[in-house]
Enzyme design. Structure first.
Site, PDB file in Angstrom:
ATOM      1  N   GLY A  12       0.785  -1.236   0.000  1.00  0.00           N
ATOM      2  CA  GLY A  12       0.000   0.000   0.000  1.00  0.00           C
ATOM      3  C   GLY A  12       0.813   1.279   0.000  1.00  0.00           C
ATOM      4  O   GLY A  12       0.316   2.330   0.416  1.00  0.00           O
ATOM      5  N   SER A  13       2.043   1.236  -0.517  1.00  0.00           N
ATOM      6  CA  SER A  13       2.811   2.494  -0.542  1.00  0.00           C
ATOM      7  C   SER A  13       2.150   3.501  -1.488  1.00  0.00           C
ATOM      8  O   SER A  13       2.190   4.713  -1.233  1.00  0.00           O
ATOM      9  CB  SER A  13       4.281   2.251  -0.920  1.00  0.00           C
ATOM     10  OG  SER A  13       4.412   1.893  -2.269  1.00  0.00           O
ATOM     11  N   ASN A  14       1.539   3.019  -2.560  1.00  0.00           N
ATOM     12  CA  ASN A  14       0.823   3.956  -3.450  1.00  0.00           C
ATOM     13  C   ASN A  14      -0.443   4.478  -2.789  1.00  0.00           C
ATOM     14  O   ASN A  14      -0.805   5.640  -2.966  1.00  0.00           O
ATOM     15  CB  ASN A  14       0.501   3.286  -4.793  1.00  0.00           C
ATOM     16  CG  ASN A  14       1.703   3.280  -5.710  1.00  0.00           C
ATOM     17  OD1 ASN A  14       2.045   4.292  -6.304  1.00  0.00           O
ATOM     18  ND2 ASN A  14       2.388   2.140  -5.772  1.00  0.00           N
ATOM     19  N   LYS A  65     -16.745 -13.873  -9.069  1.00  0.00           N
ATOM     20  CA  LYS A  65     -16.196 -12.509  -9.124  1.00  0.00           C
ATOM     21  C   LYS A  65     -17.341 -11.500  -9.185  1.00  0.00           C
ATOM     22  O   LYS A  65     -17.293 -10.449  -8.561  1.00  0.00           O
ATOM     23  CB  LYS A  65     -15.294 -12.368 -10.357  1.00  0.00           C
ATOM     24  CG  LYS A  65     -14.701 -10.995 -10.502  1.00  0.00           C
ATOM     25  CD  LYS A  65     -13.767 -10.870 -11.689  1.00  0.00           C
ATOM     26  CE  LYS A  65     -12.437 -11.494 -11.412  1.00  0.00           C
ATOM     27  NZ  LYS A  65     -11.350 -10.957 -12.267  1.00  0.00           N
ATOM     28  N   MET A  90      -4.132  -6.876  -7.250  1.00  0.00           N
ATOM     29  CA  MET A  90      -3.646  -7.908  -8.163  1.00  0.00           C
ATOM     30  C   MET A  90      -4.759  -8.825  -8.682  1.00  0.00           C
ATOM     31  O   MET A  90      -4.684 -10.046  -8.561  1.00  0.00           O
ATOM     32  CB  MET A  90      -2.537  -8.707  -7.466  1.00  0.00           C
ATOM     33  CG  MET A  90      -1.311  -7.870  -7.186  1.00  0.00           C
ATOM     34  SD  MET A  90      -0.720  -6.995  -8.663  1.00  0.00           S
ATOM     35  CE  MET A  90       0.959  -6.610  -8.184  1.00  0.00           C
ATOM     36  N   ARG A  91      -5.782  -8.201  -9.253  1.00  0.00           N
ATOM     37  CA  ARG A  91      -6.891  -8.941  -9.853  1.00  0.00           C
ATOM     38  C   ARG A  91      -7.341  -8.235 -11.111  1.00  0.00           C
ATOM     39  O   ARG A  91      -7.325  -7.002 -11.149  1.00  0.00           O
ATOM     40  CB  ARG A  91      -8.120  -8.893  -8.930  1.00  0.00           C
ATOM     41  CG  ARG A  91      -8.153  -9.920  -7.989  1.00  0.00           C
ATOM     42  CD  ARG A  91      -9.257  -9.886  -6.984  1.00  0.00           C
ATOM     43  NE  ARG A  91      -8.749 -10.727  -5.952  1.00  0.00           N
ATOM     44  CZ  ARG A  91      -8.749 -12.039  -6.027  1.00  0.00           C
ATOM     45  NH1 ARG A  91      -9.339 -12.656  -7.007  1.00  0.00           N
ATOM     46  NH2 ARG A  91      -8.184 -12.759  -5.084  1.00  0.00           N
ATOM     47  N   ILE A  93     -10.083  -6.716 -13.294  1.00  0.00           N
ATOM     48  CA  ILE A  93     -11.413  -6.169 -12.990  1.00  0.00           C
ATOM     49  C   ILE A  93     -12.437  -6.859 -13.900  1.00  0.00           C
ATOM     50  O   ILE A  93     -12.224  -7.014 -15.096  1.00  0.00           O
ATOM     51  CB  ILE A  93     -11.410  -4.640 -13.212  1.00  0.00           C
ATOM     52  CG1 ILE A  93     -10.427  -3.958 -12.235  1.00  0.00           C
ATOM     53  CG2 ILE A  93     -12.810  -4.050 -13.084  1.00  0.00           C
ATOM     54  CD1 ILE A  93     -10.790  -4.054 -10.764  1.00  0.00           C
ATOM     55  N   ASN A 107      -5.365   2.456 -13.259  1.00  0.00           N
ATOM     56  CA  ASN A 107      -4.416   1.520 -12.659  1.00  0.00           C
ATOM     57  C   ASN A 107      -3.002   2.056 -12.838  1.00  0.00           C
ATOM     58  O   ASN A 107      -2.699   2.701 -13.844  1.00  0.00           O
ATOM     59  CB  ASN A 107      -4.527   0.165 -13.366  1.00  0.00           C
ATOM     60  CG  ASN A 107      -3.549  -0.865 -12.813  1.00  0.00           C
ATOM     61  OD1 ASN A 107      -3.402  -1.011 -11.594  1.00  0.00           O
ATOM     62  ND2 ASN A 107      -2.846  -1.573 -13.692  1.00  0.00           N
ATOM     63  N   HIS A 109       1.017   0.829 -13.159  1.00  0.00           N
ATOM     64  CA  HIS A 109       1.827  -0.352 -13.452  1.00  0.00           C
ATOM     65  C   HIS A 109       3.304   0.059 -13.492  1.00  0.00           C
ATOM     66  O   HIS A 109       3.645   1.083 -14.100  1.00  0.00           O
ATOM     67  CB  HIS A 109       1.400  -0.966 -14.795  1.00  0.00           C
ATOM     68  CG  HIS A 109       2.146  -2.217 -15.088  1.00  0.00           C
ATOM     69  ND1 HIS A 109       1.930  -3.398 -14.402  1.00  0.00           N
ATOM     70  CD2 HIS A 109       3.155  -2.476 -15.955  1.00  0.00           C
ATOM     71  CE1 HIS A 109       2.758  -4.314 -14.850  1.00  0.00           C
ATOM     72  NE2 HIS A 109       3.513  -3.796 -15.789  1.00  0.00           N
TER      73      HIS A 109
HETATM   74  C1  GAR Z   1       3.203  -1.169  -7.431  1.00  0.00           C
HETATM   75  O1  GAR Z   1       4.536  -1.167  -7.894  1.00  0.00           O
HETATM   76  C2  GAR Z   1       2.236  -1.250  -8.592  1.00  0.00           C
HETATM   77  O2  GAR Z   1       2.668  -0.574  -9.728  1.00  0.00           O
HETATM   78  C3  GAR Z   1       2.201  -2.745  -8.839  1.00  0.00           C
HETATM   79  O3  GAR Z   1       2.126  -3.278  -7.548  1.00  0.00           O
HETATM   80  C4  GAR Z   1       2.912  -2.468  -6.670  1.00  0.00           C
HETATM   81  C5  GAR Z   1       2.125  -2.226  -5.411  1.00  0.00           C
HETATM   82  O4  GAR Z   1       2.940  -1.576  -4.459  1.00  0.00           O
HETATM   83  N1  GAR Z   1       1.087  -3.115  -9.676  1.00  0.00           N
HETATM   84  C6  GAR Z   1       1.189  -4.030 -10.639  1.00  0.00           C
HETATM   85  O5  GAR Z   1       2.194  -4.699 -10.853  1.00  0.00           O
HETATM   86  C7  GAR Z   1      -0.061  -4.197 -11.483  1.00  0.00           C
HETATM   87  N2  GAR Z   1       0.176  -5.093 -12.560  1.00  0.00           N
HETATM   88  P1  GAR Z   1       2.288  -0.858  -3.203  1.00  0.00           P
HETATM   89  O6  GAR Z   1       1.344  -1.893  -2.544  1.00  0.00           O
HETATM   90  O7  GAR Z   1       3.442  -0.541  -2.306  1.00  0.00           O
HETATM   91  O8  GAR Z   1       1.559   0.349  -3.668  1.00  0.00           O
END
Ligand code: GAR
Length: 184
Positions: A12-14, A65, A90-91, A93, A107, A109
């Site tokens: 969840g850093s984002n 789902k 990580m699913r 939609i 999203n 990436h």
């Molecule tokens: C992030 O790097 C995001 O871009 C990636 O998961 C990480 C989650 O980090 N998403 C994907 O790879 C989607 N295909 P976070 O939980 O620290 O935000």
């Protein structure tokens, strides 16, 4: 002021970058919901620290789902959410959320799409040996990391330390997510 929901499955850093952006005024919005499909994920702790309501569920406890997405979409409706931000959710939609929130789901990436989609974008690009990495934010459709691109940033890196690279990409993600939410 946008009413945001952030979906995450992991650290969840984002989520935190967006929530902090809203708290500090850098984002013209407010995070009204965190949706997490992994009970015990660290994002739930972060959400608590920011006083953000969490909808945590175990997909295995639903018949399909469509069923768990109906529960999520009903919650989004009740909170009048304007924009859904996937942040390490990580699913793929499914139809229920796309039918009800299509065009309002974005999203992030950790690669320059359409290169290196999937769950291990950074590692895949590193193992391939690219010299310019990056981050993409895109609208979500029914495909894996597909949909119209909204913004991208390049992260040049020619070193050999994947942890250093990951830290650089995460920093770039946090900045780009805040900028992109404001731009939409
Ligand atoms: C992030 O790097 C995001 O871009 C990636 O998961 C990480 C989650 O980090 N998403 C994907 O790879 C989607 N295909 P976070 O939980 O620290 O935000």
């Amino acid at each position: 002021m946008k009413r945001l929901a952030v979906f995450a499955s992991g650290s969840g850093s984002n989520f935190e970058a967006i929530a902090e952006g809203c708290r500090s005024g850098a984002v013209d919005g407010s995070v009204v919901l965190c949706v997490c499909d992994k009970p015990g994920a660290y994002v739930v702790e972060r959400a608590k620290r920011y006083g953000v309501e969490c909808l945590v569920f175990n997909p295995k406890e639903f018949g399909s789902k469509r069923e768990f997405e109906r529960m999520i979409a009903d919650k989004l409706d009740s909170l009048e959410v304007d924009l859904v931000c996937l942040a390490g959710y990580m699913r793929i939609i499914g139809d229920e959320l796309l039918e009800r929130y299509g065009g309002r789901i974005i999203n992030i990436h950790p690669a320059l799409l359409p290169a290196f989609p999937g769950a291990h974008g950074i590692r895949d690009a590193f193992e391939y040996g690219v010299k310019v990495y990056g981050v993409t934010i895109h609208y979500v459709d029914a495909t894996l990391d597909g949909g119209k691109i909204i913004s991208q940033v390049a992260v040049p890196y020619e070193g050999s330390d994947i942890e250093e690279l990951e830290a650089m990409i995460h920093r770039a993600e946090h900045k780009l997510y805040v900028e992109t939410i404001n731009k939409i």
